[in-house]
Scaffold this active site. Structure first.
Site, short mmCIF file in Angstrom:
data_model
loop_
_atom_site.label_atom_id
_atom_site.label_comp_id
_atom_site.label_asym_id
_atom_site.label_seq_id
_atom_site.Cartn_x
_atom_site.Cartn_y
_atom_site.Cartn_z
N ARG A 43 10.99 9.66 -58.00
CA ARG A 43 11.93 8.68 -58.55
C ARG A 43 11.73 8.46 -60.05
O ARG A 43 11.86 7.35 -60.56
CB ARG A 43 11.83 7.35 -57.81
CG ARG A 43 12.13 7.46 -56.33
CD ARG A 43 13.58 7.91 -56.06
NE ARG A 43 13.80 8.08 -54.63
CZ ARG A 43 13.72 9.25 -53.99
NH1 ARG A 43 13.42 10.34 -54.66
NH2 ARG A 43 13.94 9.33 -52.69
N SER B 61 17.15 0.99 -52.16
CA SER B 61 15.72 0.70 -52.01
C SER B 61 15.20 -0.03 -53.24
O SER B 61 15.34 0.45 -54.36
CB SER B 61 14.93 2.00 -51.80
OG SER B 61 15.29 2.60 -50.59
N GLU C 23 11.49 0.32 -57.62
CA GLU C 23 12.33 1.49 -57.82
C GLU C 23 13.54 1.12 -58.66
O GLU C 23 14.05 1.92 -59.43
CB GLU C 23 12.78 2.06 -56.47
CG GLU C 23 13.62 3.33 -56.59
CD GLU C 23 13.83 4.03 -55.26
OE1 GLU C 23 14.97 4.45 -55.00
OE2 GLU C 23 12.85 4.15 -54.49
#
Length: 303
Positions: free
Chosen positions: A176, A226, A296
């Protein structure tokens, strides 16, 4: 804060593309966020270059967003210039198994175009509500795949408005993340290398992934996907649920009862609500497991 004279100059440079005090809640999937001083959605690459150069020479804060699907904007908004890389920079082209997409192309469009042309590899992107540019910057992924598996090169623009090409190995992709995250370069175009595959098999996989997403994610409420990264070898959602956070509320922000790694906006949630809930979740997970959950989602703006 940009002066009235500065706004007038910028509006003359990019007529019809500049807004003042634009509510960022209109441009994030969480439907949360205060106003941006100046908000611009460029009509093309030339317009983007003019804007970037203009802002750079005046030393103003500059922020780039895509679909706002991984973004929390604070309640007092953003001081400076926010640039939305949108549909005007969203052209998608296919040549054999190579796909080139403007940074503003939605991932769903990219995946569907690939499917129709018998190009496999982008099935995982089905249902992800982000843009190609944003997906590269954060190395978006799902279903065991990510953008790092496909990106061959990107076209980026530097603060002077000049274009540069960077190969995939120069982007330092990680979980990520990439070295474009938080940097001064903005993605303009992405070139992905897929594989030749039967369109019907691609469609079947896409439908399976979409059905799984619909069954396991709270798609009926605004969210940013998320909220936390999965720690090595762990599921953030499982940790949050085991720490007793599922269903926890702060104002109209709630840890989803469907998927604990989602925080949903039940109607009138503020960024302050979301941040308070994030901190409570982090604290409870740390107390239970000794694990610090990392965000995130990206956070911009002022309280």
């Amino acid at each position: 804060m940009i002066s009235p004279a500065g706004y007038k100059e910028l509006n003359a440079l990019l007529p019809g593309q500049v807004k003042v005090f634009e509510p960022m809640a209109r441009h994030t999937t969480w439907r949360i966020g205060g106003p941006a001083d100046i908000f611009v959605e460029p009509a093309g690459v030339k317009e983007l270059a003019r804007l970037v150069s203009w802002v750079h020479h005046r030393g103003l804060p500059l922020y780039f967003i895509g679909n706002g699907s991984n973004l929390l904007v604070k309640d007092s908004g953003i001081r400076g210039v926010v640039v939305k890389i949108g549909r005007a920079l969203g052209r998608v082209q296919v040549c054999e198994t190579t796909i080139t997409a403007g940074a503003g192309a939605m991932l769903g469009v990219l995946a569907t175009t690939a499917q129709k042309n018998g190009v496999g590899g982008l099935e995982f992107a089905t249902g992800i509500p982000g843009t190609a540019g944003g997906a590269v910057v954060m190395n978006a992924g799902a279903n065991g795949s990510s953008m790092a598996d496909l990106v061959r090169e990107v076209l980026v623009m530097n603060p002077s408005g000049d274009l540069e090409r960077k190969k995939a190995h120069e982007l330092n992709f990680g979980y990520r993340t990439s070295n474009l995250l938080g940097g001064s370069l903005v993605v303009v175009e992405v070139t992905c290398q897929g594989i030749s595959r039967d369109p019907q098999r691609i469609r079947a996989d896409m439908e399976e992934y979409l059905a799984r997403r619909q069954a396991t994610q709270p798609l009926s409420y605004p969210s940013a996907g998320s909220v936390f990264k999965n720690p090595p070898g762990k599921s953030a959602g499982w940790l949050i649920e085991q720490a007793g956070c599922k269903g926890m509320r702060q104002g109209d922000a709630q840890v989803s009862t469907v998927h604990a790694n989602f925080i949903v906006n039940l109607g009138r949630a503020t960024a302050r609500d979301v941040q308070a809930l994030i901190h409570r979740v982090q604290q409870l997970v740390y107390e239970r497991f000794g694990i610090s959950l990392a965000l995130e989602v990206q956070v911009l703006g002022e309280d």
